[in-house]
Design an enzyme around this catalytic site. Structure first.
Site, mmCIF file in Angstrom:
data_model
loop_
_atom_site.group_PDB
_atom_site.id
_atom_site.type_symbol
_atom_site.label_atom_id
_atom_site.label_comp_id
_atom_site.label_asym_id
_atom_site.label_seq_id
_atom_site.Cartn_x
_atom_site.Cartn_y
_atom_site.Cartn_z
ATOM 1 C CE LYS A 100 -12.984 29.482 -6.159
ATOM 2 N NZ LYS A 100 -12.636 28.684 -7.365
ATOM 3 C CD GLU A 122 -16.962 28.232 1.698
ATOM 4 O OE1 GLU A 122 -17.022 29.161 2.541
ATOM 5 O OE2 GLU A 122 -16.967 28.427 0.465
ATOM 6 C CB SER A 389 -12.111 30.467 -14.421
ATOM 7 O OG SER A 389 -12.123 29.065 -14.630
HETATM 8 C C1 LIG Z 1 -13.464 27.807 -8.025
HETATM 9 C C2 LIG Z 1 -13.246 27.798 -9.490
HETATM 10 C C3 LIG Z 1 -14.320 27.787 -10.407
HETATM 11 C C4 LIG Z 1 -15.755 27.697 -9.985
HETATM 12 O O1 LIG Z 1 -16.199 28.740 -9.178
HETATM 13 P P1 LIG Z 1 -17.106 29.927 -9.719
HETATM 14 O O2 LIG Z 1 -17.547 30.618 -8.488
HETATM 15 O O3 LIG Z 1 -18.231 29.314 -10.491
HETATM 16 O O4 LIG Z 1 -16.253 30.772 -10.579
HETATM 17 C C5 LIG Z 1 -14.029 27.836 -11.760
HETATM 18 N N1 LIG Z 1 -12.759 27.865 -12.210
HETATM 19 C C6 LIG Z 1 -11.706 27.862 -11.365
HETATM 20 C C7 LIG Z 1 -10.334 27.884 -11.928
HETATM 21 C C8 LIG Z 1 -11.919 27.835 -9.989
HETATM 22 O O5 LIG Z 1 -10.862 27.846 -9.158
#
Ligand SMILES: *Cc1c(COP(=O)(O)O)cnc(C)c1O
Length: 410
Positions: A100, A122, A389
């Site tokens: 993010k 948010e 992610s």
């Molecule tokens: C916020 C988050 C997601 C989901 O958000 P996307 O916008 O779909 O990427 C996925 N994995 C992690 C670790 C997150 O913090």
């Protein structure tokens, strides 16, 4: 379904001037916000034409975020699956522990180009709030984060981090006191403060130009993956997989690959407890086109056309909508979408912890569950890359709580 793309036109040539990805996307907002969205589009176009912007962002992504993130061969997970080779793109090693931050730093730079020194955001699980507070601290920007009161309670470590970074966390007491209510409050704030304030949206959702801007800032993930694969294997991977909440880590991973038609792209939604209404968070699997938070995309709606309740064990996937570009990729057939249940994600969280010494985020565990099953069907010389992610330390307490309940129920 129809799309605005002419035959032979690259899939990467979207959105159009109106922010349309085929029929999806666009801008469905009150008049008050149109001027601010035009201003954002202008600031972004100027930034793209300014080499100093790219240089500043690259420097930050290097020394502050720690990019490029590595591509790791998951040796023991690969052996366990017994087929194709599994690699992890390590977004979990980014500063603040997830992808993010790539987006919040980019948007903070844009805010400053527009002369705006106040940021609002948010957050549901709190990760986007932390990434926003972090970017604001780095640049000395004022920061207010709207968060459902229920989420403030459930995600207290993230709330503490935001406050330590100097952000004001505003608990939202209306409605279900979760992400949806926080988004409504943030929108209300923005309508009243748009002259001085930029709203940093946390995924590839919302009105044009947000889906495109967030995708572009996250595309560093896919570009680095292509570079790494070319250096390591002299070719692109066979399959690339990512989890899909709003869809930003997946869009950032997939976008640089979309014109490489021989690379299979797969997005994994939250299958929750079942396919029943309110039991999952999988709009591309079970939803229908509708307008949510300023754009047209697949949405989970009940029979009255109201946004449906959603459920996922992972707070970051617990959203009834999805970015419009994913809807476009779904309908053009370029990306396959499927979903993975809570139970399968939880089981894979354990497997990856033990096999690889990495706690993956519960969000990511959905993509990993599919990856392990798919690798078993692939040949040993084939390569599958999973977008890791984020890291899962944030989920350890919730998992222990869920297990405690399960054991007590047994
Ligand atoms: C916020 C988050 C997601 C989901 O958000 P996307 O916008 O779909 O990427 C996925 N994995 C992690 C670790 C997150 O913090």
């Amino acid at each position: 379904m129809s799309s605005a793309t002419a035959p032979g036109q690259p899939l990467s040539q979207v959105p159009d001037q109106l922010g349309r990805f085929g029929q999806f996307g666009g801008r469905y907002v009150p008049e008050t916000l149109s001027a601010a969205l035009d201003q954002l589009q202008q600031a972004y176009d100027d930034a793209l034409a300014d080499p100093a912007f790219a240089r500043e962002l690259d420097d930050l992504l290097g020394a502050f975020v720690g990019r490029p993130t590595p591509l790791l061969f998951a040796r023991r997970l690969t052996e366990l699956a017994g087929g194709g080779q599994i690699y992890f793109k390590r977004e979990d090693l980014s500063h603040t522990g997830a992808h993010k931050i790539n987006n919040t730093l980019g948007q903070a730079l844009l805010a400053m180009r527009m002369g705006k020194r106040r940021i609002i955001a948010e957050t549901g699980a709190g990760q986007h709030g932390v990434a926003t507070a972090t970017a604001c601290a780095r640049f000395g920007l004022e920061c207010a984060v709207y968060m459902g009161a229920e989420d403030v309670r459930r995600q207290s470590p993230n709330v503490r981090t935001m406050r330590l970074m100097g952000a004001e966390v505003r608990p939202v007491e209306s409605g279900s006191r979760t992400l949806r209510d926080a988004i409504n409050e943030a929108m209300r704030d923005w309508m009243a403060s748009v002259e001085t304030t930029h709203y940093i949206i946390g995924s590839v959702v919302g009105p044009h130009p947000f889906p495109r801007i967030v995708r572009d800032f996250q595309s560093v993930i896919g570009r680095e993956t292509i570079d790494h694969c070319q250096r390591l294997f002299g070719r692109l991977p066979d399959t690339v997989v990512a989890c899909v909440g709003g869809g930003s880590n997946a869009a950032g991973m997939f976008y640089p690959f979309v014109d490489h038609a021989d690379v299979r792209l797969v997005g994994i939604e939250a299958g929750g407890r079942s396919s029943g209404e309110g039991e999952h968070a999988a709009p591309l699997s079970y939803g229908t086109p509708g307008i949510l938070h300023g754009s047209l995309s697949y949405v989970l709606q009940d029979t009255d056309g109201q946004t449906a309740d959603v459920h996922s064990v992972s707070a970051g996937l617990d959203y009834p909508g999805v970015g419009p570009e994913h809807s476009y990729w779904r309908d053009t057939g370029r990306v396959e979408y499927t979903n993975v249940t809570d139970a399968a994600a939880l089981e894979t969280f354990d497997t990856v912890a033990r096999q690889e010494g990495i706690l993956p985020a519960l969000e990511t565990s959905h993509a990993l569950a599919w990856a392990v099953e798919e690798a078993a069907r692939m040949q040993p010389d084939q390569i599958l890359v999973v977008c890791l992610s984020g890291r899962g330390e944030k989920d350890a307490a919730e998992i222990a709580r869920l297990r405690g309940q399960t054991e007590a129920a047994d």
